[in-house]
Design a protein around this motif. Structure first.
Motif, PDB file in Angstrom:
ATOM      1  N   ARG A 165       0.686  -1.155  -0.034  1.00 19.26           N
ATOM      2  CA  ARG A 165      -0.115  -0.113  -0.035  1.00 19.26           C
ATOM      3  C   ARG A 165       0.910   1.255   0.109  1.00 19.26           C
ATOM      4  NH1 ARG A 165      -2.934  -3.479   3.338  1.00 19.26           N
ATOM      5  NH2 ARG A 165      -5.138  -3.901   2.545  1.00 19.26           N
ATOM      6  N   ARG A 166       2.245   1.055   0.310  1.00 13.85           N
ATOM      7  CA  ARG A 166       2.990   2.513   0.424  1.00 13.85           C
ATOM      8  C   ARG A 166       3.582   2.798  -0.654  1.00 13.85           C
ATOM      9  NH1 ARG A 166       4.654  -0.743   5.101  1.00 13.85           N
ATOM     10  NH2 ARG A 166       6.478  -1.290   3.876  1.00 13.85           N
ATOM     11  N   PHE A 167       3.374   1.903  -2.002  1.00 13.14           N
ATOM     12  CA  PHE A 167       4.125   2.204  -3.109  1.00 13.14           C
ATOM     13  C   PHE A 167       3.145   2.484  -4.321  1.00 13.14           C
ATOM     14  CE2 PHE A 167       7.075  -0.518  -0.800  1.00 13.14           C
ATOM     15  CZ  PHE A 167       8.435  -0.040  -1.398  1.00 13.14           C
ATOM     16  N   VAL A 168       1.694   2.567  -3.841  1.00 14.13           N
ATOM     17  CA  VAL A 168       0.770   3.084  -4.821  1.00 14.13           C
ATOM     18  C   VAL A 168       0.376   4.375  -4.577  1.00 14.13           C
ATOM     19  CG1 VAL A 168      -0.044   0.543  -5.245  1.00 14.13           C
ATOM     20  CG2 VAL A 168      -1.150   1.867  -3.331  1.00 14.13           C
ATOM     21  N   SER A 169       1.020   5.350  -3.744  1.00 20.37           N
ATOM     22  CA  SER A 169       0.583   6.620  -3.603  1.00 20.37           C
ATOM     23  C   SER A 169       0.867   7.409  -4.561  1.00 20.37           C
ATOM     24  CB  SER A 169       1.344   7.158  -2.383  1.00 20.37           C
ATOM     25  OG  SER A 169       2.529   7.065  -2.638  1.00 20.37           O
ATOM     26  N   THR A 170       0.122   8.610  -5.063  1.00 20.75           N
ATOM     27  CA  THR A 170       0.220   9.266  -6.254  1.00 20.75           C
ATOM     28  C   THR A 170       0.872  10.568  -5.804  1.00 20.75           C
ATOM     29  OG1 THR A 170      -1.817   8.340  -7.208  1.00 20.75           O
ATOM     30  CG2 THR A 170      -0.971  10.387  -8.041  1.00 20.75           C
ATOM     31  N   ALA A 171       2.166  10.807  -6.410  1.00 23.63           N
ATOM     32  CA  ALA A 171       2.784  12.368  -6.215  1.00 23.63           C
ATOM     33  C   ALA A 171       1.919  13.393  -6.523  1.00 23.63           C
ATOM     34  CB  ALA A 171       4.057  11.783  -6.826  1.00 23.63           C
ATOM     35  N   ALA A 172       2.110  14.514  -5.720  1.00 24.44           N
ATOM     36  CA  ALA A 172       1.502  15.588  -6.097  1.00 24.44           C
ATOM     37  C   ALA A 172       2.838  16.575  -6.403  1.00 24.44           C
ATOM     38  CB  ALA A 172       0.671  16.166  -5.283  1.00 24.44           C
ATOM     39  N   ALA A 173       3.184  16.914  -7.720  1.00 24.45           N
ATOM     40  CA  ALA A 173       4.235  17.923  -8.084  1.00 24.45           C
ATOM     41  C   ALA A 173       3.711  19.266  -8.238  1.00 24.45           C
ATOM     42  CB  ALA A 173       4.884  17.328  -9.486  1.00 24.45           C
ATOM     43  N   GLY A 174       4.519  20.277  -8.135  1.00 26.87           N
ATOM     44  CA  GLY A 174       4.299  21.683  -8.147  1.00 26.87           C
ATOM     45  C   GLY A 174       3.402  22.198  -6.916  1.00 26.87           C
ATOM     46  N   VAL A 175       3.113  21.364  -5.813  1.00 29.02           N
ATOM     47  CA  VAL A 175       2.093  22.049  -5.084  1.00 29.02           C
ATOM     48  C   VAL A 175       3.027  22.936  -3.909  1.00 29.02           C
ATOM     49  CG1 VAL A 175       0.577  21.198  -3.123  1.00 29.02           C
ATOM     50  CG2 VAL A 175       0.962  19.893  -5.151  1.00 29.02           C
TER      51      VAL A 175
END
Length: 353
Positions: free
Chosen positions: A84-94
């Motif tokens: 579950r720790r490897f399916v997070s979606t990164a949020a760039a430019g926040v």
């Protein structure tokens, strides 16, 4: 300028597409804070002037911004199955607001959502914290270990197969350990926590840092593992398993080599005890550090893998330094923390021995 590798471009397109879809469903940015570090006064050639309101003090703030569904608490969970720790979606430019000692800074998350920024700060030695905020979410506290000008010892430790039994190079077992096993089901290497306690008994303000080729996604549960097994608190300096601007995968050796040099340069008052294992590249990397910084390493402790761990490695353990290598005189090898502690005492390396 050369274009990023196609793997990095593909990853960015996938993140953008997934981010747009999740955003339309009400997902919003959340910050995952990691333990950072700093110095209470100027340290190293790049620290800047030692005058002014912060007198050269600085901190390195580490975090990641990810997208989370509605109702997600600000603080990330530290338990659960690894996948579950490897399916997070990164949020760039926040935009990320950092409240640090009463001063506010605004930075933006990087291409993979990571935040790794060095800021001026006037904080006393010991433990402190920064407050991190994204959007309307509640602030999240990021611990900071501030090294004082009188601190003289640094303890740098590898993680996999040094403090935690991992047998990482065996692909199927590595997959099981990283993606399926809960951190409270994993085993600690015997005697290593006691060794580190003895090091700190001789130098109570020693700066402890863990350097690993493991993914940042595992940092929070790994911190919980270290705490549960009695290891001293300290920053975890990990890496991103994703593609880079040059290729499909990041180099773990380069990550360790670059981080070691950065720590040596940022904190010039420290002499280091370097602890690792002979399963991968620690002996070679630590020998390089001794050669490059001969007066900055007080000792090298290499945990020797057991026979079953060696068989799981597929390849032979990493060889020790050559006879003419300057690290030879300060390197000890043993199968566990108890034997390493005795070897360090016998060589007069262990503080307080």
């Amino acid at each position: 300028m050369s274009h990023p590798h196609r793997a990095a471009r593909l990853e960015r397109r996938v993140h953008d597409l997934v981010g747009q879809q999740l955003g339309s469903r009400g997902w919003t940015p959340r910050v995952v804070a990691h333990t950072g570090y700093g110095a209470s006064r100027a340290a190293g050639p790049s620290a800047g002037p030692s005058t002014g309101p912060n007198a050269g003090g600085w901190v390195r703030v580490l975090a990641r911004v990810i997208l989370a569904p509605p109702g997600t608490p600000s603080a990330a969970r530290t338990d659960g199955r690894g996948w579950r720790r490897f399916v997070s979606t990164a949020a760039a430019g926040v935009p990320l607001t950092i409240d640090l000692g009463g001063e506010t800074h605004t930075v933006s998350s990087g291409a993979d959502g990571y935040v790794d920024v060095r800021l001026d700060a006037a904080l006393p030695p010991g433990w402190a914290s920064a407050s991190l905020t994204v959007g309307a979410a509640a602030p999240v506290s990021a611990p900071l270990r501030i090294v004082g000008p009188d601190t003289s010892l640094g303890l740098l430790s590898d993680l996999d197969d040094t403090v935690i039994v991992t047998m990482l190079p065996r692909p199927l077992l590595a997959f099981r350990n990283a993606f399926l096993v809960r951190e409270d089901e994993r085993r600690a290497v015997p005697g290593m926590a006691e060794l580190y306690d003895e090091v700190l008994a001789g130098s109570v303000d020693a700066f402890v840092v863990y350097l690993s080729t493991g993914a940042w996604n595992t940092a929070r549960p790994m911190t919980a593992f270290l705490d549960r097994h009695g290891y001293p608190a300290g920053p975890l300096l990990m890496t991103d398993w994703g593609p880079t601007s040059d290729g499909w995968f990041r180099s773990g050796q380069d990550h360790k080599r670059t981080t070691l040099r950065r720590l040596f340069e940022e904190l010039p008052q420290l002499r280091w005890l370097l602890v690792g294992d002979d399963g991968q590249h620690d002996p070679t990397l630590y020998a390089e550090a001794v050669t490059a910084f001969p007066d900055r390493v007080v000792g090298v402790a290499i945990r020797e893998l057991t026979l079953s761990e060696q068989l799981a490695q597929v390849t032979s353990p990493a060889p020790g330094p050559d006879v003419d290598d300057p690290s030879t005189r300060i390197t000890v090898r043993a199968p566990d923390g108890h034997a390493l502690a005795q070897a360090l005492r016998d060589r007069g390396i262990l503080p307080g021995a």
